[in-house]
Design an enzyme around this catalytic site. Structure first.
Site, short mmCIF file in Angstrom:
data_model
loop_
_atom_site.label_atom_id
_atom_site.label_comp_id
_atom_site.label_asym_id
_atom_site.label_seq_id
_atom_site.Cartn_x
_atom_site.Cartn_y
_atom_site.Cartn_z
N HIS A 267 14.58 9.37 3.24
CA HIS A 267 13.83 9.87 3.20
C HIS A 267 12.95 10.79 4.28
CE1 HIS A 267 8.81 8.77 2.49
NE2 HIS A 267 9.12 8.88 3.64
N ASP A 269 10.03 12.78 5.48
CA ASP A 269 8.98 13.36 5.07
C ASP A 269 9.20 14.76 5.84
OD1 ASP A 269 7.57 11.24 5.37
OD2 ASP A 269 7.71 10.64 7.49
N ASP A 379 6.47 6.30 0.22
CA ASP A 379 5.63 5.68 1.29
C ASP A 379 4.45 6.63 0.81
OD1 ASP A 379 5.61 4.68 3.92
OD2 ASP A 379 6.35 7.09 4.76
N HIS A 583 2.03 13.12 2.29
CA HIS A 583 0.94 11.54 2.71
C HIS A 583 1.27 11.57 3.87
CE1 HIS A 583 5.69 9.95 2.36
NE2 HIS A 583 5.34 10.16 3.45
#
Length: 1009
Positions: A267, A269, A379, A583
């Site tokens: 993951h 971001d 997420d 997000h």
């Protein structure tokens, strides 16, 4: 074992690993020579770095001011006796023991510019080919600071606090790291295998019951293995240790053991505690590591989302990109999600949410030949009820997240189930019961996944994404070694290295009648993300509407006047907006650097959209002195037709006049339809609907009351609004002034500590609404500013706009699920009503609200209070979040329906534009049908010149629609979001498309030209 025996055993194992196994992994080392070049500012390409002048670097010295880059040139001779051995360069840039993705990282290059792999906190090695005589490498080292400033060893928790590293401009001048070591080392693979054996068995023993026979056999085997290994000669005795452990490793799992399908994951971001520019480098570092690991382990697959991140590789790291393309073609590197980024889903508007999939799937199809069948949002902070329909219309069959495991109050009852959206669309959904998207495949995670799996007895499998994440890192060879040993191991679930698509197909097949969750999936935490970073949210909202207008007028000019359609410009602008809906950007949970860049990006978007609109409109209306009005909304709220440019008569429109009368008891605004009383305190004590002859303000209450709450969340400041905030409140009930600005306007001003809050109330002539402009100059940290509108309406539920429709939530707290929704999200409007009468609040940039039933005493009926969250003001991760001047607009609509709220939402967010020209412009479309909204008019993504029209049913009921196109075309087809025919024939009657729409149904029409 008794407690003291257990403690001694764990201590013995721990000491054996630390003192005997770990040093033996690299039994021989020699230090390499290191020199350094410090990049003056932003990162530079390899060729520039290679040509720079390097200075000697003394190992153990500090390096790296925060957010800087330093290139290290690593050289050294390989001893002749080592050249046929397994060698690695092992680097320690000064890594911490926490937050693997939020600290120093490096990417290694050969002198010819080819990328080797990355150096990261838990991936510190670079392989050296057999036969190599001399090491010669360049390492681009990124001094990314730990912007969370946590206590040593603490991964998460309330130690998160203000950091000095939230922007490059305000960073401390001192280096952040100490370069500890850079060695050429011999790797003992047999010791590494023994380390993996011990690791898996030791972890398994810790999660098994103390009375378990299986645990006893493992403990005994580990003790014997320690006994047979010579601490002074582990390489020479490791074979005996492995032989002792072999029988317990070979004992198979039980027949009914749960199966975990493990896919490599990282993951990353797209921005968070680092800026976007660093995310680009993170992708290159993580994915280069993954590509090497895929070559070493043929059963391993790796799943990665976000077309934007792939696009960055194509643009900035063509070597990595070509290797990715090859691995995708081989089925090993798996694009997932089908979206441009892993976006927030609560706040993006209708078309923007659709475009996340349109842009993402288009990129994956055109560049990699893949259409992603799953949505991948592990997420994001809650999930809009509109998502199932949008996802299905974009080609997705499945949906994955795990974030709702973070719920503070209620536990989601399913792990594999069907999710039904607001329109009735359904999508098969999976929550990995491991409650993580960054598993290390340790025994604790595996045990948790098996214990928590809700569909046990019906289903047999779940997915487990493994690999370091948030800041990247991905799977490691140690994790793969665990997976290999846990493939069929007694006491453990079975671990199968696989990919998400095979998992979803098998999971769906074994659950032919899964449970169903209906409506939005509300996350019971992170409620502050609806409000934090007001400027970012305003930029998003305004950019969405600017793009709507730009596409509409550009398409109209292309069709009517043959003007060139700005395909490239619109695509680039959309990509900016879609990226910034990530997000941790749109929700306001990133460092200052990220949000200042986002705000600048929105500024460019608005300027470019304005330029596109101006060029298209000028091509349409020509040069002249005719007064015109351009209405880009689907609704006409004055004399101009929807989506048209019509003649504007300055004397037309509203009739009547507004009067303002000051008095000792307050100032009265009256336009014959509404009467508003503003008392000397600056509060609206009466808002009387003269048409309905009823008071709107709840008895004993006052509207437009500003309220300030203490707001100190326990853990995550920018993310959260804890329920405890409601226990402390200061009402602003004493205005500094109440001024009459105009015959239809009054301004109320307040001072709160170091801040000012002002509201301008305007009652337009002939209007049945009150406009409120709020101007705030905010300088209060950790305080939440609310604007309360208590209304005399007994509303059992509140309707809030979401993508392509609205969601209805109870205003009561009958259940814990209701009580947990104490802060909710709405797009442009929120409506409460009782039979025959309703009130709506429309906004131009606010997303957070709370709506609750209220009670004013025995002599009063129940009422409803709507409160908009105006300012949040957290200190972490951006200490200046929400400080300074802001302007927000609201519109209060007494006697309104939900349809009224939607019409006014368009008007507030995209008002009619006045201009002059030679001629009016009729709309491209004539649309009839109750509740039908034309969301988008544009030209097709494939640049064929076809016109694409997206519309939806907005009321939540069935309706018929007739769409007549006023331009030449040779046919019309019903398509999906990707503008490909669905197979559903378009019914054309007398030249008009006739549709029957279900509640909230989205329909896309493609007119061939």
């Amino acid at each position: 074992m008794r407690f003291d025996e257990k403690t001694r055993f764990e201590g013995r194992i721990s000491r054996f690993v630390e003192e005997t196994i770990t040093p033996a992994l690299y039994p021989e080392r020699i230090a390499l020579d290191v020199s350094v070049w410090r990049v003056p500012d932003e990162p530079v390409p390899f060729d520039e770095a290679r040509a720079a002048t390097y200075e000697p670097f003394v190992m153990g010295s500090p390096w790296g001011v925060a957010w800087s880059t330093e290139w290290f040139h690593v050289t050294g001779e390989v001893p002749a006796a080592w050249r046929e051995r397994d060698l690695e360069v092992v680097v320690d840039l000064g890594f911490h023991t926490w937050n693997e993705g939020g600290q120093a990282e490096g990417l290694a290059y050969r002198p010819d510019g080819s990328i080797v792999k990355a150096i990261e906190p838990y991936n510190r090695y670079l392989r050296v080919d057999r036969g190599t005589e001399r090491v010669d490498l360049y390492i681009e080292a990124a001094s990314n600071p730990d912007a969370a400033v946590r206590a040593e060893g603490e991964r998460w928790g309330n130690t998160w606090r203000q950091s000095p590293y939230t922007s490059k401009e305000h960073r401390p001048p001192t280096p952040v790291y100490v370069f500890r070591s850079c060695d050429l080392a011999v790797r003992d693979h047999e010791v590494a295998a023994f380390a993996a054996d011990v690791d898996v068995l030791w972890q398994l023993a810790l999660v098994l019951p103390e009375t378990s026979p299986r645990r006893a056999s493992i403990v005994a085997a580990l003790a014997r293995a320690i006994d047979v290994c010579d601490p002074d000669d582990l390489p020479g005795t490791v074979g005996a240790g492995r032989a002792v452990l072999a029988p317990v490793l070979a004992s198979p799992a039980g027949a009914s053991s749960h199966t975990l399908v493990a896919t490599g994951h990282a993951h990353i971001d797209s921005a968070w505690l680092w800026p976007v520019r660093e995310t680009i480098r993170k992708c290159a570092r993580t994915w280069s590591n993954v590509l090497e690991l895929l070559e070493e382990h043929e059963d391993l697959t790796f799943s990665a989302s976000s077309a934007q991140q792939y696009r960055w590789m194509k643009d900035h790291y063509p070597q990595v990109w070509e290797r990715i393309r090859a691995a995708v073609a081989d089925g090993r590197f798996i694009p997932v999600g089908g979206m441009w980024v892993e976006s927030d889903t609560n706040m993006p508007g209708s078309e923007a949410m659709a475009r996340q999939f349109v842009a993402g799937q288009r990129f994956f199809r055109e560049e990699l030949g893949v259409t992603c069948p799953e949505v991948w949002l592990p997420d994001s902070f809650g999930y809009s009820g509109a998502l199932p329909q949008i996802a299905r219309a974009a080609g997705a069959r499945w949906f994955l997240t795990q974030k709702l495991s973070w719920n503070e109050t209620n536990v989601m009852p399913h792990h594999s189930f069907t999710w039904e959206g607001i329109d009735g669309s359904r999508i098969f959904t999976h929550f990995p019961p491991v409650d993580s998207y960054v598993s290390a495949l340790d025994a604790e995670d595996l045990d948790k996944a098996e214990r928590q799996y809700s569909e046990a007895g019906h289903g047999t499998r779940s997915l487990i994404p493994f690999g370091y994440g948030d800041g990247g890192g991905g799977p490691t060879r140690e994790m793969v070694a665990r997976a290999e040993r846990q493939a069929d191991l007694e006491g453990s679930p079975r671990v199968v290295l696989g990919n998400p698509r095979d998992f979803f197909a098998a999971a769906e097949a074994e659950l032919p009648d899964p449970s169903t969750w209906t409506g939005e999936m509300y996350l019971e935490t992170h409620r502050g993300t609806y409000t934090s970073q007001v400027r970012t949210k305003q930029g998003n909202r305004r950019s969405e509407h600017a793009l709507h207008a730009a596409e509409l007028w550009a398409a109209t000019a292309a069709v009517r006047e043959g003007a060139p359609y700005p395909y490239d410009d619109l695509e680039r602008i959309w990509h900016v907006v879609l990226l910034q809906q990530f997000h941790d950007i749109l929700p306001g949970s990133s460092i200052a650097w990220v949000h200042r860049e986002a705000e600048a990006g929105y500024g460019r978007v608005l300027a470019e959209c304005a330029e596109i609109v101006d060029g298209a409109v000028r091509a349409l209306v020509g040069e002249g002195d005719l007064a015109l009005a351009a209405n880009a909304t689907p609704f006409a709220l004055d004399s101009v037709a929807p989506m048209a440019i019509g003649a504007h008569d300055a004397g037309s429109g509203a009739t009547g006049a507004t009067s303002v009368v000051p008095g000792a008891d307050g100032t009265v605004l009256d336009n014959g339809l509404l009467r508003v009383v503003v008392d000397p305190r600056g509060l609206v004590t009466s808002l009387r609907d003269l048409v309905a002859d009823r008071e709107v303000v709840a008895a004993g209450a006052a509207a437009l009351l500003f309220q300030v709450h203490g707001d100190r969340p326990t853990m995550y400041e920018a993310w959260d609004i804890d329920a405890a905030y409601r226990r402390t409140v200061e009402d602003l009930r004493a205005a500094d002034s109440v001024e009459i600005l105009a015959p239809d306007a009054v301004r109320v001003s307040h001072t709160y500590r170091s801040s000012t809050v002002a509201a301008t109330l305007r009652l337009p002539a002939g209007a049945r609404h009150l406009d409120v402009t709020v101007d705030v100059d905010w300088h209060e940290a950790r305080r939440l500013l609310k604007l309360a509108v208590p209304v005399d309406v007994k509303a059992d539920a509140a309707a809030s706009e979401t993508q392509f429709g609205h969601v209805v939530r109870p205003t009561h707290t009958n259940t814990t699920w209701d009580e947990a929704r104490y802060e909710t999200v709405a797009h442009r409007w929120l409506h409460v009503g009782e039979e025959g009468y309703g009130v709506a609040v429309v906004n131009d940039s606010t997303y957070g609200y709370d709506v609750r039933r209220t009670w004013a005493g025995e002599r009063s009926a129940a009422a409803t209070t709507i409160r908009a969250s105006v300012i949040h003001g957290p200190k972490f991760p951006d200490p200046d979040c929400d400080m300074g001047e802001h302007t927000m607009r609201y519109r209060i609509l007494p006697g309104a329906t939900r349809a009224d709220a939607l019409r006014h939402a368009w008007d507030v967010n995209l008002p009619t534009t006045r201009l002059t020209g030679a001629r009016a412009v009729a709309p491209l479309l004539d649309v009839t049908g109750r509740g039908v909204v034309v969301q988008t008019v544009k030209l097709a993504e494939d640049r064929s010149g076809d016109v694409v029209v997206r519309l939806y049913e907005s009321d939540g009921g069935r309706t018929r629609a007739s769409i007549r196109a006023d331009f030449e075309h040779v046919g019309v087809a019903v398509t999906d979001l990707l503008e490909e025919p669905t197979g559903e024939a378009a019914t054309v009657v007398d030249g008009a498309v006739e549709l029957e729409l279900r509640p909230f149904q989205i329909v896309t029409l493609r007119y061939a030209r």
